[in-house]
Design a protein around this motif. Sequence first.
Motif, PDB file in Angstrom:
ATOM      1  N   PHE A  81       1.279  -2.231  12.221  1.00 56.62           N
ATOM      2  CA  PHE A  81       2.609  -2.759  11.925  1.00 56.62           C
ATOM      3  C   PHE A  81       2.665  -4.285  11.954  1.00 56.62           C
ATOM      4  O   PHE A  81       3.451  -4.891  11.235  1.00 56.62           O
ATOM      5  N   THR A  82       1.841  -4.927  12.783  1.00 59.57           N
ATOM      6  CA  THR A  82       1.871  -6.392  12.869  1.00 59.57           C
ATOM      7  C   THR A  82       0.762  -7.045  12.049  1.00 59.57           C
ATOM      8  O   THR A  82       0.744  -8.267  11.909  1.00 59.57           O
ATOM      9  N   TYR A 103      -1.532  -0.208   4.441  1.00 62.13           N
ATOM     10  CA  TYR A 103      -0.425  -1.039   4.896  1.00 62.13           C
ATOM     11  C   TYR A 103       0.397  -1.590   3.728  1.00 62.13           C
ATOM     12  O   TYR A 103       1.627  -1.523   3.747  1.00 62.13           O
ATOM     13  N   GLU A 107       4.322  -0.801   3.276  1.00 63.28           N
ATOM     14  CA  GLU A 107       5.278  -1.909   3.370  1.00 63.28           C
ATOM     15  C   GLU A 107       6.126  -2.011   2.097  1.00 63.28           C
ATOM     16  O   GLU A 107       7.347  -2.199   2.168  1.00 63.28           O
ATOM     17  N   THR A 124       9.453   4.693  15.202  1.00 65.36           N
ATOM     18  CA  THR A 124       9.015   3.656  16.140  1.00 65.36           C
ATOM     19  C   THR A 124       9.818   3.715  17.433  1.00 65.36           C
ATOM     20  O   THR A 124       9.270   3.542  18.527  1.00 65.36           O
TER      21      THR A 124
END
Length: 186
Positions: A81-82, A103, A107, A124
């Motif tokens: 996620f980061t 990713y 996204e 989450t």
Amino acid sequence: MKSFLSKIHKIDDQMLDTYISYWTPYKVPKKTTLTSPGQTERYIYFVLEGIQKSYYLNESKEHITFFAYAPSFSGVLESFFTQTPSRYYLETITDSAFLRIPYEKHEQLMQDYREIETLFRKATEQFLAGVIQRHHELMAFDIETRFKTFAKRSPHLFNMISQNDLASYLRIDSTNFSKLINKVHI
């Protein structure tokens, strides 16, 4: 997968089908390292079959942070996620089959579909609630209470995961874990 996601947050079937269509099958044998420290997690996985563990090494000793098995997400999620380097390993315990999405595509779909973003915000939130509960158990419970709480919540894992891995996850010395196995009714 559709049923699993719908339990988190109900969204339009066509939108969900579109989202799921971007996930691709992926199979690996047991003892495969999917992610290592320093690597950035490029995929989020949805487990169809098999068991995985995430762990870090400290003085050459494994410290297991979580197990993943069907139906659930897997991967080093904070790295995914980061898009920052992982501090953990992700390894298959058994032969594993997944659906996975990169990713960039995930996204893009979250930006294109507000409901997909809401779905993952709620997922989450559930994940965070579980992490907080686990943190509480590790900080506040003695080893027998941790063992009993885990045995009540996940008794099926005692037949699926080695005692050494379960002991590491519960932060219980292997000798004490063996004593608890013989003492506590599962």
